[in-house]
Write a protein that holds these residues in place. Structure first.
Motif: not given
Length: 272
Positions: A151-162
């Motif tokens: 239940l996340v946005t692509p923006e959250h995905t980018a933060t998690a990757r970082e």
């Protein structure tokens, strides 16, 4: 490292046992790389065994195994009895669930997960954590292969990757409604979100993303559109591509309604 597209399905865990093997085999034949099943209690390892027996190449994953409802000791017993072929296709996703669902047994999430991982004999490369917060993502980076987001946005995905850094696995569960009518599609999405929106882990994460209490209480169109993708195959493929561009190695699709098998939809979405 798991790549490609998978399917997350409640029905593959709790549905008709007579239908599950054929469904899993069909998903494998369609080219999906993983099947993910949830854990709301019960004999989770029996379900994983059934999926492993029904398939030969696909990864069988928990999304996620509830560490309050299962024990590391039971997981170890199951793992040590598996054949090497089946072990190679297992990915144990682990999660601390939510305080309102656990009740009085609830304790410190990070410490509980650390203790579970310390007792677990499943190798690091075949376990990951459901991790929305930076602290849990750090634990995922240090003690597992990586993380699963929900239940996340692509923006959250980018933060998690970082937060995870390179070399760690990142999977995203993307909820989808294959319906090009915005109203009817959002109605289905709201039914799926009605209960989970009351769980603080998700609500707090959406607030960090900029959504308000009113968005969450009403399940506003912007919130629904942010965590679900409603539309045709191209719209769903675009959202999947956004998660991949943001750093996801693997995307698993949760087709709404989540408690049903969706063979026609799976066929339509193959290859996204």
């Amino acid at each position: 490292m798991l790549t490609g597209t998978g399917i997350w399905s409640t029905a593959l865990r709790y549905g008709d046992p007579g239908s599950v093997p054929d469904a899993a085999a069909e998903l494998e034949s369609l080219g999906y790389t993983a099947v993910w099943v949830p854990d709301f209690g019960g004999p989770v390892f029996d379900s994983l065994d059934a999926l492993l027996r029904a398939t030969s190449t696909i990864t069988v994953a928990t999304g996620v195994m509830n560490v309050w409802m299962q024990t590391a000791e039971a997981a170890n017993t199951w793992w040590n009895a598996l054949s090497s072929d089946h072990r190679s296709r297992v990915l144990l996703g682990l999660g601390v669930s939510h305080a309102p669902l656990i009740g009085e047994a609830w304790g410190r999430p990070l410490a509980t997960m650390e203790a579970f991982l310390g007792a677990l004999e499943v190798p690091r490369e075949q376990r990951c954590l459901a991790a929305l917060s930076p602290k849990m993502q750090q634990l995922a980076r240090e003690r597992t292969a990586g993380s699963l987001l929900y239940l996340v946005t692509p923006e959250h995905t980018a933060t998690a990757r970082e937060n995870l850094g390179e070399g760690r696995f990142l999977a995203v569960a993307q909820n989808v409604v294959l319906d090009s009518d915005p109203k009817s599609a959002r109605d289905v999405a709201r039914q799926e979100l009605a209960q989970v929106s009351k769980l603080p882990n998700y609500a707090n994460n959406w607030k960090r993303a900029g959504f308000t209490d009113d968005d969450i209480a009403s399940l506003s169109d912007p919130l629904v559109d942010a965590v679900f993708v409603c539309g045709d195959v191209d719209a769903i493929a675009e959202r999947v591509a956004q998660h991949r561009a943001a750093g996801a190695d693997h995307v698993c699709l949760q087709v709404a309604p989540g408690g049903e098998l969706h063979p026609d939809v799976w066929k339509a979405l193959r290859g996204v």
